[in-house]
Design an enzyme around this catalytic site. Structure first.
Site, short mmCIF file in Angstrom:
data_model
loop_
_atom_site.label_atom_id
_atom_site.label_comp_id
_atom_site.label_asym_id
_atom_site.label_seq_id
_atom_site.Cartn_x
_atom_site.Cartn_y
_atom_site.Cartn_z
N ARG A 169 28.25 -20.31 -11.80
CA ARG A 169 29.16 -19.41 -11.10
C ARG A 169 29.74 -20.08 -9.84
NH1 ARG A 169 24.02 -17.00 -9.88
NH2 ARG A 169 23.49 -17.10 -7.66
N GLU A 244 16.52 -17.98 -7.75
CA GLU A 244 16.25 -17.77 -6.33
C GLU A 244 15.81 -16.34 -6.02
OE1 GLU A 244 20.67 -16.80 -6.81
OE2 GLU A 244 19.19 -18.12 -7.76
N ASP A 274 26.42 -9.74 -2.53
CA ASP A 274 25.17 -9.43 -3.23
C ASP A 274 24.19 -8.82 -2.21
OD1 ASP A 274 25.50 -12.04 -2.14
OD2 ASP A 274 23.79 -12.82 -3.24
N GLU A 458 23.22 -13.68 10.71
CA GLU A 458 24.04 -13.67 9.50
C GLU A 458 24.91 -12.42 9.43
OE1 GLU A 458 22.94 -13.60 4.77
OE2 GLU A 458 21.67 -12.61 6.23
#
Length: 493
Positions: A169, A244, A274, A458
């Site tokens: 991907r 992962e 995600d 983040e």
């Protein structure tokens, strides 16, 4: 030098490690570097695993290197935030001149996001480039473009991130926007000529499967509507758990509604979101995920920009037929974006559900893309801006959706990319007051958290500005590439 590692090469051992939860983070094992040839490790494992007193963690630690799996940055004294970011550029710089475990080789140094992310990420790198531009680190900006071009030439696309288990991907296709940013920094028009082949190769990846596609069907990343218009969707051909997040996926799949749960999860990862209620049929649970049934407004806007860039580059190369071809493709896509994504009554661009032949109900910040790329007319832009101010702007920045599902790409979280998109979108159509509100609300939140913790995160909680951040699949990460980049770029404007 360790050999390149594909997770399937240690399938049995990997499955046992992930199911046993010997590491708190499932990503730890995917990033491990074999200390010996993989065939030897497998043979040893099969011989020893059933012996009395066998300890799985001891076996793994003695056969793999786990150095550098998490980036932690501590300072004796807290610097002013802009000085801290300048130091971070060097501390987040990596090289991968050799293949090491699952890490892909890259020709140039690059910036990693930070935290548990110790590899090159595709769309993150565009927002990192914004900050590098402010820092006048034009060489590193060129490195990022060179690495993307190398990956496109080698694999046909830029993988989600530079590891072997991401080779099924990509991520939102920002390569053409990276070239614009590099051109803006260097004023070198040869950039578009130099990278024409890479632009075209990436486009072919996204359009693969278009030929022969019947109306009202989808194949790979291409969708053909009932009316015959061509759109695109995020996709992944692998219907297996993500290495992962291996055990998480297996456990979620047990209660999933569809047979392609893993592909839908992986397709959401290609989107960069995600995860989010944006992908859920019931609006609440990941078990109802249906990413493959959705044509996304952000992806189609980015591919419009890629088509426009290809037309521009073809003109520079005197390829008149190619120029006409890509110009027509861009015009067709612009019409399709208006037809399938624009909701005039809702004053928002929505995703389009391929099977239900209607727009999805999710309200997402992806509505900004047509305004960011100036695809929207003034009336549409004004309507979107009103919606943004009314439904998405909070004290700590712009949220990603209007639904709080507990997923990290939902309310209450504010992510760096969409602060920049919101700022530029507002400026594009003269809504300077909103642009400044977005900038000030989010930058103040970033500064507050930095003053309290000495870290750049983040993501941030836009509603509760007492907290550091919101919920999600994993704990908040410290670093952090795109936060650093967007913060510097917003403060410059």
């Amino acid at each position: 030098m360790s050999p390149q590692l594909y997770i399937k090469d240690i399938e049995s051992l990997f499955d046992d490690v992930q199911r046993s939860k010997i590491f708190e983070d499932q990503k730890t094992m995917t990033d491990a570097v074999p200390l010996f040839p993989v065939s030897e490790i497998n043979e040893k494992y099969e011989k020893e695993k059933n012996a009395a007193g066998f300890n799985l963690k001891s076996f793994v630690v003695s056969n793999f290197d786990f150095l550098g799996t998490k980036i932690t940055i501590e300072r004796a004294d807290q610097l002013p935030i802009d000085h801290h970011i300048e130091k971070l550029w060097d501390e987040l710089t990596r090289t991968a001149t050799d293949e090491k475990g699952t890490l892909l080789k890259l020709p140039k140094p690059y910036i990693v996001p930070g935290g548990r992310f110790n590899e090159f990420f595709y769309w993150d790198s565009y927002y990192v480039m914004l900050g590098l531009q402010v820092s006048k680190r034009f060489g590193m900006m060129e490195n990022i473009v060179e690495n993307c071009s190398y990956l496109i030439q080698k694999f046909g696309f830029v993988p989600n991130a530079s590891r072997t288990h991401f080779l099924s991907r990509s991520q939102p296709p920002y390569f053409s926007l990276m070239l614009d940013l590099l051109f803006e920094s260097t004023n070198d028009g040869e950039i578009y000529i130099k990278y024409y082949e890479s632009l075209e190769k990436e486009y072919k990846f996204w359009m693969d499967g278009e030929e022969g596609l019947e109306n009202d069907s989808a194949f790979k990343r291409v969708v053909k509507t009932q009316e015959g218009a061509i759109l695109n969707r995020y996709c992944d051909e692998e219907n297996t758990p993500r290495p992962e997040s291996y055990l998480i996926d297996i456990e979620d799949a047990e209660k999933a509604l569809g047979s392609e749960f893993y592909r839908n999860v992986r397709a959401a990862c290609e989107s960069g979101w995600d995860f989010s209620s944006r992908w859920f049929a019931d609006g609440n649970t990941i078990q109802s995920i249906e990413t493959l049934d959705i044509a996304q407004v952000d992806l189609n806007c980015l591919l419009w920009h890629l088509e426009k860039t290809l037309a521009q580059a073809a003109e520079l190369k005197n390829l008149s037929e190619k120029k006409e071809y890509y110009t027509q493709r861009a015009e067709n896509r612009k019409k399709a974006i208006d037809q399938y994504f624009w909701d005039a009554d809702g004053k928002i661009y929505r995703d389009y559900h391929i099977k239900n032949h209607m727009q999805t109900s999710s309200e997402s910040i992806a509505t900004l893309y047509p305004v960011f790329l100036k695809l929207a007319n003034l009336g549409q832009a004004k309507a979107v801006i009103e919606t943004i101010e009314d439904k998405f702007l909070y004290q700590g920045g712009l949220v990603t959706t209007t639904k709080n599902s507990g997923q990290q790409w939902d309310l209450p979280n504010a992510w760096a990319p969409y602060q920049w998109l919101g700022f530029v979108s507002s400026k594009n159509y003269g809504f300077d007051d909103l642009a400044n509100k977005i900038k000030n609300n989010w930058c103040s939140n970033v500064e507050r958290v930095y003053n309290n913790t000495g870290k750049l995160m983040e993501k941030y909680n836009a509603l509760d500005t007492e907290n550091i951040a919101g919920g999600g699949e994993y704990p908040n990460q410290d670093g952090f590439g795109w936060t650093n980049g967007v913060y510097l770029k917003l403060k410059q404007n």
